[in-house]
Design a protein around this motif. Structure first.
Motif, short mmCIF file in Angstrom:
data_model
loop_
_atom_site.label_atom_id
_atom_site.label_comp_id
_atom_site.label_asym_id
_atom_site.label_seq_id
_atom_site.Cartn_x
_atom_site.Cartn_y
_atom_site.Cartn_z
N LYS A 2 0.85 -1.20 0.00
CA LYS A 2 0.00 0.00 0.00
C LYS A 2 0.88 1.24 0.00
CE LYS A 2 -3.86 -1.90 2.70
NZ LYS A 2 -3.45 -3.28 2.49
N ASP A 3 0.22 2.36 -0.29
CA ASP A 3 0.94 3.62 -0.31
C ASP A 3 1.37 4.02 1.10
OD1 ASP A 3 1.88 5.82 -1.65
OD2 ASP A 3 0.19 7.03 -0.90
N ARG A 4 0.53 3.61 2.06
CA ARG A 4 0.78 4.01 3.45
C ARG A 4 0.06 3.03 4.39
NH1 ARG A 4 1.69 8.88 5.58
NH2 ARG A 4 1.21 8.86 7.78
N TYR A 5 0.63 2.79 5.57
CA TYR A 5 0.02 1.86 6.55
C TYR A 5 -0.22 2.59 7.87
CZ TYR A 5 1.57 -1.73 3.32
OH TYR A 5 1.77 -2.51 2.20
N ASP A 248 9.81 13.71 9.51
CA ASP A 248 9.33 15.06 9.24
C ASP A 248 9.31 15.72 10.61
OD1 ASP A 248 8.22 17.36 8.49
OD2 ASP A 248 6.23 16.55 8.01
N ASP A 249 10.22 16.59 10.84
CA ASP A 249 10.42 17.19 12.17
C ASP A 249 10.69 16.08 13.18
OD1 ASP A 249 10.72 19.14 14.00
OD2 ASP A 249 8.59 19.37 14.43
N LYS A 250 9.77 15.93 14.18
CA LYS A 250 10.11 14.96 15.25
C LYS A 250 9.47 13.59 15.05
CE LYS A 250 11.35 18.10 18.80
NZ LYS A 250 10.86 19.31 19.39
N GLU A 251 8.67 13.45 13.99
CA GLU A 251 7.97 12.17 13.80
C GLU A 251 8.52 11.39 12.61
OE1 GLU A 251 3.79 12.03 13.99
OE2 GLU A 251 3.70 13.36 15.73
N ILE A 252 8.46 10.07 12.74
CA ILE A 252 8.89 9.23 11.61
C ILE A 252 7.76 9.23 10.58
CG2 ILE A 252 9.59 6.90 10.93
CD1 ILE A 252 10.43 6.47 13.88
N VAL A 253 8.12 9.38 9.33
CA VAL A 253 7.08 9.34 8.29
C VAL A 253 7.21 8.07 7.44
CG1 VAL A 253 6.57 11.80 8.09
CG2 VAL A 253 8.52 10.85 6.83
N SER A 254 8.42 7.54 7.39
CA SER A 254 8.60 6.33 6.57
C SER A 254 9.91 5.64 6.95
CB SER A 254 8.64 6.69 5.08
OG SER A 254 9.79 7.48 4.80
N VAL A 255 10.05 4.42 6.45
CA VAL A 255 11.35 3.74 6.57
C VAL A 255 11.83 3.42 5.15
CG1 VAL A 255 11.06 2.73 8.87
CG2 VAL A 255 10.22 1.49 6.87
N THR A 256 13.13 3.31 5.01
CA THR A 256 13.69 2.91 3.71
C THR A 256 14.32 1.55 3.85
OG1 THR A 256 14.20 5.22 3.27
CG2 THR A 256 15.28 3.62 1.87
N THR A 257 14.09 0.69 2.87
CA THR A 257 14.68 -0.65 2.92
C THR A 257 15.93 -0.69 2.05
OG1 THR A 257 13.22 -1.37 1.16
CG2 THR A 257 12.50 -1.82 3.42
N LYS A 258 16.72 -1.71 2.27
CA LYS A 258 18.01 -1.84 1.56
C LYS A 258 17.83 -1.83 0.05
CE LYS A 258 22.27 -4.26 2.45
NZ LYS A 258 22.89 -5.32 3.20
N LYS A 261 13.19 0.76 -1.28
CA LYS A 261 11.76 1.05 -1.15
C LYS A 261 11.53 1.98 0.03
CE LYS A 261 9.41 -2.03 -3.91
NZ LYS A 261 10.54 -2.60 -4.57
N GLU A 262 10.52 2.85 -0.11
CA GLU A 262 10.14 3.69 1.02
C GLU A 262 8.75 3.26 1.47
OE1 GLU A 262 9.97 7.89 0.23
OE2 GLU A 262 9.37 8.30 2.31
N ILE A 263 8.60 2.93 2.74
CA ILE A 263 7.30 2.47 3.23
C ILE A 263 6.82 3.47 4.26
CG2 ILE A 263 6.07 0.57 4.41
CD1 ILE A 263 9.13 -0.44 2.72
N LYS A 264 5.65 4.06 3.95
CA LYS A 264 5.14 5.13 4.82
C LYS A 264 4.20 4.57 5.87
CE LYS A 264 5.28 8.42 1.04
NZ LYS A 264 4.52 8.60 -0.17
N GLY A 265 4.14 5.25 7.00
CA GLY A 265 3.23 4.79 8.04
C GLY A 265 2.92 5.89 9.04
N THR A 266 1.93 5.58 9.89
CA THR A 266 1.57 6.53 10.95
C THR A 266 2.34 6.17 12.23
OG1 THR A 266 -0.62 6.64 9.95
CG2 THR A 266 -0.40 7.52 12.20
N THR A 267 2.31 4.87 12.56
CA THR A 267 3.05 4.42 13.74
C THR A 267 4.06 3.35 13.30
OG1 THR A 267 1.14 4.80 15.14
CG2 THR A 267 2.81 3.32 16.02
N PHE A 268 5.21 3.30 13.96
CA PHE A 268 6.25 2.33 13.62
C PHE A 268 6.56 1.53 14.89
CE2 PHE A 268 6.29 5.62 10.59
CZ PHE A 268 6.65 5.03 9.40
N ILE A 269 6.64 0.21 14.72
CA ILE A 269 7.01 -0.64 15.86
C ILE A 269 8.31 -1.36 15.49
CG2 ILE A 269 6.39 -2.62 17.30
CD1 ILE A 269 3.47 -1.92 16.92
N SER A 270 9.33 -1.19 16.31
CA SER A 270 10.58 -1.89 16.03
C SER A 270 10.68 -3.14 16.88
CB SER A 270 11.79 -1.00 16.30
OG SER A 270 12.95 -1.77 16.08
#
Ligand SMILES: Cc1cc2nc3c(=O)[nH]c(=O)nc-3n(C[C@H](O)[C@H](O)[C@H](O)COP(=O)(O)OP(=O)(O)OC[C@H]3O[C@@H](n4cnc5c(N)ncnc54)[C@H](O)[C@@H]3O)c2cc1C
Length: 512
Positions: A2-5, A248-258, A261-270
Motif C-alpha cells: 500500500k501507499d501508506r500503513y 518530518d520534524d520529530k515524527e517518523i514518516v517512513s522507513v527505507t529498505t536496503k 523502497k520507502e514504506i510510509k506509516g503513521t506508527t512504527f514498531i521496532s
C-alpha cells in the motif's frame, strides 16, 4: 504494497508478528518488514541432511488448556495450527553434574514437581515446598502473566532486587538441592551476581505448569501467525531490511529498505534490538542521554550450538532436556569460563518429528560463548539472504570448539560420538547476523538485581510514533515475548480493552 500503513513493523520475530496480528485484528492496516529469507527471528528453523533444526526454541511452557500461553494463543487463534509433543511429565528437565550418575528431575505440575524432588531429597520437603510457594507468589505479582488486570510494571522494587542465587541458597544448606533448583538456568542465562529471582520464577514456572516440544520445529508458530495476519488483511514482506528511518520534524514518516523502497506509516514498531534501532535512527533525533542509557545496558551473553544429525537407529529419543554442569560450582558462573574450562555447562535437547518413536533423529546442544571470541571475524556477514564466507580460520575455530564440546558431552553420553552422522555449528556471529541483535545476545538485555531500572526499556520511545517490542523489553522466551507484544499493542488499542478481548475469546467454545 500500500501507499501508506497505519502501522509499519520492523522485524518479524515473535514480538513483531504478535503485535501485527493484534493490530490487524483491530482494523489497523499493518505491514511487517523482515530482512531475512524466513520470518520468525529466533523461531526460524533450518534443514541439514533432511533434518529440521530449531535455532531458538527448544521447548515451550504454559501451553496446556487454560494456562497462560494457551490463553494468549487461543486469542491469536493459532492453537489448531500447532503440532506439539508434551514432554516427559515426570522429568522434562534433567539436571546432572560432572561424573555423578544421578539424574535429578524437574517434573510437570507443581505437586508432581515437589513430590519428585522430595523423593530424591527426602530430608528437604520443607525447602522444596517453600520454593514452590515462592515461585507461584512471585509470578502472581505480574498481572499479565496470569492475564489479570493491573499495572504491567511493578512498583514494588524489592521484587526486582531479590537475587535468584541468594534466595535459593537461603532455602537450605543442601548444596545439591540448591544446584538442582537452579539447574535450568541456561534458560535465562543465569548469573549469580546479577540474575533476579523473578526472572528465574517467570521462566521455570511456565515449564513446571507444562512443557512441550514443537514437532518439526518452532517455525510452525511464525507460519501460523503469518497466515492469521493475512486473514485479517495484514501484509508481511521478506528480504526487506530497514536501513533508515525518515523524519518530518520529530515524527517518523517512513522507513527505507536496503532495496530502496520507502514504506510510509503513521506508527512504527521496532522488533529489532533497541540498541540497533537507535543506531539506525542516528544521533540527530534523540537526546544523547536516552541513547547513552540504552547503549549502556548490558546484553546477555551469546551461545555456541552443535546441531547433530544422528545416524539412523543409534541414539534413543529422549523426551526431555538435559542441563549438565561440569560441577556444582559452575551453576551460577558458567558464563565466566576460561579457554581451558569451556564448556562449563550445557543443555541438550532433541528434535521431534510426527513419526518419532524410540530413535532420535537430531540433537541440539547449546552452551555459552562470549562474543569476544568471534571478534576476529566480526567484519564478515553471512546469512542465506546475504552470503559471505567467513573464511578458513573461522571454520577451524568452529571445528575446534565443536570437538571440545563433543568431548564434554561424551562424558555424560559416552555413546554419542559413534551416533553422529554430521555436526553443524552456530556461533554468536550466526545470531548477530540472522537476528540482527547486539553481540549475538541470546536473550536481550541483562536484568540486574543491583540496578533493576538500568535494563528497563519502555515500549514507548522518545519518538512519539515509534514503539519497541520483543525480547529486550520485559522478558524473553515465547511466553515473555508474547506478553511483551500485548504490552506494546496496548499502547495503541488500550490495555484494559485488549486484555478484555483476550479474556472474552477464551470464553468462546471451540467449534465441535
Ligand atoms: C539459542 C536460543 C534458545 C532459545 N530457546 C528457547 C526455548 O527453548 N523456549 C523459549 O520460550 N524461548 C527460547 N529462546 C528465546 C526466544 O526464542 C526469543 O526470546 C524470542 O523468539 C525473541 O523474539 P523477538 O520478538 O524478540 O524477535 P527476534 O527473534 O529477536 O527477531 C527479530 C527479527 O527482526 C529482524 N530484523 C532485525 N533487523 C532488521 C532490519 N533492519 N530490518 C528488518 N528486519 C530486521 C530479524 O531478522 C528477526 O527476524 C531461545 C533463544 C535462543 C537464542
Amino acid at each position: 504494497m500500500k501507499d501508506r500503513y497505519d502501522v509499519v513493523i520492523i522485524g518479524s520475530g515473535l514480538g513483531g508478528l504478535i503485535s501485527a496480528n493484534i493490530l490487524a485484528r483491530e482494523g489497523y492496516t499493518v505491514c511487517v518488514l523482515e530482512k531475512n529469507n524466513q520470518y520468525g527471528g529466533n523461531l526460524q528453523t533450518f534443514v541439514r541432511d533432511k533434518t529440521i533444526f530449531d535455532t531458538g526454541v527448544h521447548y515451550i511452557g504454559g501451553l496446556s488448556e487454560g494456562q497462560n500461553l494457551y490463553q494468549y494463543f487461543k486469542y491469536l487463534d493459532i492453537l489448531d495450527d500447532l503440532n506439539l509433543k508434551k514432554m516427559d511429565e515426570d522429568g522434562f528437565d534433567i539436571i546432572t553434574f560432572g561424573n555423578d550418575q544421578t539424574e535429578y528431575k524437574h517434573a510437570q505440575g507443581y505437586q508432581n514437581f515437589a513430590e519428585t524432588l522430595i523423593d530424591q531429597f527426602p530430608e528437604e520437603e520443607k525447602a522444596i515446598k517453600s520454593y514452590c510457594a515462592k515461585l507461584k507468589e512471585t509470578c502472581n505479582q505480574f498481572p499479565l502473566y496470569h492475564l489479570k488486570h493491573g499495572k504491567p510494571y511493578i512498583e514494588n522494587l524489592e521484587l526486582f532486587e531479590e537475587s535468584a542465587k541468594e534466595y535459593i541458597e537461603s532455602l537450605t544448606t543442601n548444596k545439591k538441592l540448591i544446584s538442582v533448583l537452579s539447574g535450568s538456568n541456561l534458560l535465562y542465562a543465569g548469573d549469580g551476581k546479577t540474575t533476579p529471582f523473578y526472572v528465574h520464577a517467570l521462566s521455570v514456572n511456565s515449564y513446571i505448569e507444562s512443557a512441550y516440544r514443537c514437532v518439526n520445529g518452532g517455525s510452525q508458530i511464525s507460519k501460523a501467525l503469518i497466515r492469521k495476519l493475512k486473514k485479517f488483511g495484514g501484509e508481511a514482506y521478506k528480504y526487506k531490511e530497514v536501513v533508515a528511518f525518515n523524519f518530518d520534524d520529530k515524527e517518523i514518516v517512513s522507513v527505507t529498505t536496503k532495496d530502496g523502497k520507502e514504506i510510509k506509516g503513521t506508527t512504527f514498531i521496532s522488533n529489532v534490538d533497541p540498541k540497533l534501532t537507535l543506531k539506525l535512527i542516528g544521533g540527530q533525533k534523540l537526546r544523547k542521554s536516552y541513547i547513552n542509557r540504552v547503549q549502556n545496558i548490558e546484553s546477555v551473553i551469546s551461545t555456541f550450538s552443535l546441531y547433530i544429525v544422528l545416524k539412523p537407529n543409534t541414539f534413543k529419543y529422549r523426551n526431555k532436556n538435559y542441563y549438565h554442569f561440569k560441577g556444582e560450582n559452575s551453576i551460577w558462573t558458567a558464563q565466566d569460563y576460561t579457554q581451558e574450562s569451556w564448556p562449563e555447562a550445557y543443555m541438550v535437547s532433541m528434535g521431534v518429528k510426527k513419526d518419532t518413536d524410540q530413535w532420535g533423529e537430531s540433537i541440539t546442544a547449546m552452551t555459552y560463548m562470549n562474543y569476544d571470541e568471534v571478534i576476529p571475524w566480526e567484519n564478515t556477514f553471512n546469512t542465506v539472504a546475504h552470503k559471505n564466507d567467513r573464511g578458513q580460520t573461522y571454520e577451524e575455530f568452529k571445528a575446534q570448539k565443536a570437538e571440545a564440546f563433543i568431548k564434554e558431552i561424551e562424558k555424560k553420553f559416552p555413546e554419542i560420538r559413534s551416533c553422529i552422522q554430521e555436526v553443524y555449528t552456530s556461533t554468536p556471529l550466526s545470531y548477530r547476523d540472522y537476528i540482527g541483535n547486539n553481540r549475538g545476545a541470546a536473550y536481550g538485555y541483562v536484568k540486574d538485581v543491583n540496578n533493576p531500572l538500568k535494563s528497563f526499556v519502555s515500549p514507548r520511545t522518545k519518538i512519539k510514533n515509534l514503539l519497541f517490542t520483543g525480547q529486550s523489553l520485559n522478558m524473553h522466551g515465547i511466553l515473555g515475548v508474547t506478553i511483551s507484544a500485548v504490552i506494546t499493542s496496548s499502547e495503541l488499542v488500550g490495555r484494559e480493552y485488549l486484555l478484555n478481548k483476550i479474556l472474552e475469546s477464551n470464553k468462546e467454545k471451540d467449534p465441535q
